[in-house]
Write a protein that holds these residues in place. Sequence first.
Motif, short mmCIF file in Angstrom:
data_model
loop_
_atom_site.label_atom_id
_atom_site.label_comp_id
_atom_site.label_asym_id
_atom_site.label_seq_id
_atom_site.Cartn_x
_atom_site.Cartn_y
_atom_site.Cartn_z
N LYS A 12 -23.57 17.57 -42.33
CA LYS A 12 -25.00 17.38 -42.56
C LYS A 12 -25.35 15.89 -42.65
CE LYS A 12 -26.21 21.76 -44.74
NZ LYS A 12 -27.39 22.01 -43.88
N VAL A 13 -24.51 15.12 -43.34
CA VAL A 13 -24.78 13.70 -43.49
C VAL A 13 -24.73 12.99 -42.14
CG1 VAL A 13 -23.83 11.54 -44.41
CG2 VAL A 13 -24.03 13.54 -45.88
N GLN A 14 -23.74 13.34 -41.32
CA GLN A 14 -23.58 12.68 -40.04
C GLN A 14 -24.57 13.19 -38.99
OE1 GLN A 14 -21.48 10.08 -39.32
NE2 GLN A 14 -21.20 10.07 -41.53
N ARG A 15 -25.27 14.29 -39.29
CA ARG A 15 -26.28 14.84 -38.37
C ARG A 15 -25.68 15.08 -36.98
NH1 ARG A 15 -31.28 10.82 -40.07
NH2 ARG A 15 -31.39 11.47 -42.25
N VAL A 75 -27.89 10.30 -24.33
CA VAL A 75 -26.59 10.89 -24.67
C VAL A 75 -25.58 10.56 -23.58
CG1 VAL A 75 -25.34 13.03 -25.18
CG2 VAL A 75 -27.74 12.79 -25.86
N GLY A 76 -24.40 10.12 -23.99
CA GLY A 76 -23.32 9.83 -23.06
C GLY A 76 -22.16 10.80 -23.25
N VAL A 77 -21.42 11.05 -22.18
CA VAL A 77 -20.24 11.91 -22.24
C VAL A 77 -19.10 11.24 -21.48
CG1 VAL A 77 -19.20 14.13 -21.61
CG2 VAL A 77 -21.58 14.05 -22.38
N THR A 78 -17.96 11.09 -22.14
CA THR A 78 -16.75 10.65 -21.44
C THR A 78 -15.77 11.81 -21.41
OG1 THR A 78 -15.77 9.78 -23.48
CG2 THR A 78 -16.99 8.23 -22.11
N SER A 79 -15.18 12.05 -20.25
CA SER A 79 -14.18 13.10 -20.07
C SER A 79 -12.89 12.42 -19.62
CB SER A 79 -14.63 14.11 -19.01
OG SER A 79 -15.93 14.59 -19.30
N SER A 80 -11.85 12.50 -20.44
CA SER A 80 -10.61 11.77 -20.17
C SER A 80 -9.43 12.73 -20.09
CB SER A 80 -10.35 10.73 -21.26
OG SER A 80 -11.41 9.80 -21.34
N TRP A 81 -8.70 12.65 -18.99
CA TRP A 81 -7.51 13.48 -18.78
C TRP A 81 -6.25 12.66 -19.01
CZ3 TRP A 81 -12.02 14.34 -16.40
CH2 TRP A 81 -12.44 15.67 -16.21
N ILE A 99 -21.08 5.66 -32.91
CA ILE A 99 -20.17 6.57 -32.22
C ILE A 99 -19.70 7.67 -33.17
CG2 ILE A 99 -17.92 6.76 -31.09
CD1 ILE A 99 -19.95 5.46 -29.33
N SER A 100 -19.64 7.36 -34.46
CA SER A 100 -19.14 8.34 -35.44
C SER A 100 -20.01 9.59 -35.50
CB SER A 100 -19.05 7.70 -36.83
OG SER A 100 -20.32 7.24 -37.26
N ARG A 101 -21.22 9.52 -34.96
CA ARG A 101 -22.08 10.70 -34.93
C ARG A 101 -21.71 11.65 -33.80
NH1 ARG A 101 -28.05 8.97 -34.45
NH2 ARG A 101 -28.25 11.23 -34.34
N GLY A 102 -20.79 11.24 -32.96
CA GLY A 102 -20.43 12.04 -31.80
C GLY A 102 -19.51 13.20 -32.12
N ILE A 103 -19.25 13.98 -31.09
CA ILE A 103 -18.40 15.16 -31.19
C ILE A 103 -17.36 15.11 -30.07
CG2 ILE A 103 -18.38 17.66 -30.75
CD1 ILE A 103 -19.22 17.20 -33.51
N THR A 104 -16.16 15.56 -30.35
CA THR A 104 -15.10 15.62 -29.35
C THR A 104 -14.68 17.06 -29.10
OG1 THR A 104 -14.21 13.44 -29.93
CG2 THR A 104 -12.72 14.94 -28.79
N VAL A 105 -14.59 17.43 -27.83
CA VAL A 105 -13.96 18.69 -27.44
C VAL A 105 -12.55 18.35 -26.98
CG1 VAL A 105 -14.02 20.69 -25.90
CG2 VAL A 105 -16.17 19.70 -26.74
N ARG A 106 -11.55 18.85 -27.69
CA ARG A 106 -10.15 18.55 -27.37
C ARG A 106 -9.50 19.77 -26.74
NH1 ARG A 106 -5.31 19.23 -30.27
NH2 ARG A 106 -6.50 19.97 -32.07
N VAL A 107 -8.86 19.55 -25.60
CA VAL A 107 -8.17 20.63 -24.88
C VAL A 107 -6.74 20.16 -24.62
CG1 VAL A 107 -8.25 22.20 -22.92
CG2 VAL A 107 -10.36 21.08 -23.70
N GLU A 108 -5.76 20.94 -25.04
CA GLU A 108 -4.39 20.51 -24.78
C GLU A 108 -3.44 21.70 -24.70
OE1 GLU A 108 -2.22 18.34 -27.82
OE2 GLU A 108 -3.76 18.85 -29.28
N HIS A 109 -2.35 21.46 -23.99
CA HIS A 109 -1.28 22.45 -23.89
C HIS A 109 -0.16 22.04 -24.83
CE1 HIS A 109 2.43 24.14 -21.79
NE2 HIS A 109 1.78 25.17 -22.28
N ILE A 110 0.18 22.93 -25.77
CA ILE A 110 1.28 22.67 -26.71
C ILE A 110 2.51 23.37 -26.16
CG2 ILE A 110 2.07 22.89 -29.09
CD1 ILE A 110 -0.87 23.00 -29.93
N GLU A 111 3.37 22.59 -25.55
CA GLU A 111 4.49 23.15 -24.80
C GLU A 111 5.44 23.95 -25.67
OE1 GLU A 111 7.88 21.64 -21.58
OE2 GLU A 111 6.53 20.21 -22.55
N GLU A 121 -14.26 18.79 -32.67
CA GLU A 121 -13.91 17.90 -33.77
C GLU A 121 -14.89 16.72 -33.81
OE1 GLU A 121 -10.05 16.73 -32.59
OE2 GLU A 121 -9.15 18.71 -32.84
N PRO A 122 -14.95 16.02 -34.94
CA PRO A 122 -15.75 14.79 -34.97
C PRO A 122 -15.10 13.72 -34.10
CG PRO A 122 -14.46 15.00 -36.98
CD PRO A 122 -14.29 16.29 -36.23
N ALA A 123 -15.90 12.85 -33.53
CA ALA A 123 -15.36 11.81 -32.65
C ALA A 123 -14.48 10.83 -33.42
CB ALA A 123 -16.50 11.06 -31.97
#
Length: 225
Positions: A12-15, A75-81, A99-111, A121-123
Amino acid sequence: MMKLVPSVAYLKVQRQVYVGYSMALAGWIGEYLMDHFSIPKPKFIRRALGKLNFSFSSEEHEESTFTMFHIRGNVGVTSSWDIEGEKLFIQIFPLRGKISRGITVRVEHIEFYDQHVVSIEPAQKLPSGIRSLGINPLILEGYSPISLPYWGMVYEEWEEDLKTLVMLNDIFEKLKREEYRCPICFSPLREESGILICDNCGFIFTPEDRLEFVIEELTSEEFSF
């Protein structure tokens, strides 16, 4: 009176106004993983961001990484592989502001576990004592989900404001039965005609079998005078 847990207070604080975009992207990526069991390629993410009306700006190649940059208004979006590590990070953030107000979508394969994980997650790193934003990840083991989040597909005619989320019936019932708080802003939800509505952030949550009703209601409101 229910007290706010630290992660909710932080949200809520970070909106965190970008959760709507992140839920749409996480949902589409989750569907892709269930179909292909591999991390989406740049072409897929470019199409997904296009659905959300983001415009391609630039891209950058390095030895083991590939990054795309998209914008929509302020709004900006960076997509990094991370090509070698089978990871994808999508950051949604204000072009003007912290930047701390941003959000991260994390996608990964845990072998080690042969799992694919999609999390929101929060940025930036969370403050001490706050473990998460409280948004459950999607975890796929093989082709089977062992953790299901409260994401649904975004009904695509509402791309502009992303306010209608369609959930699998059993996930909707779990939200209704166990949580009864908005998974986006954590405010109380109210039930109306078999759907859940958040009066704080404006999101509507509907099970698959009520989508047609929601569309009819929204259409009738649009053309009422």
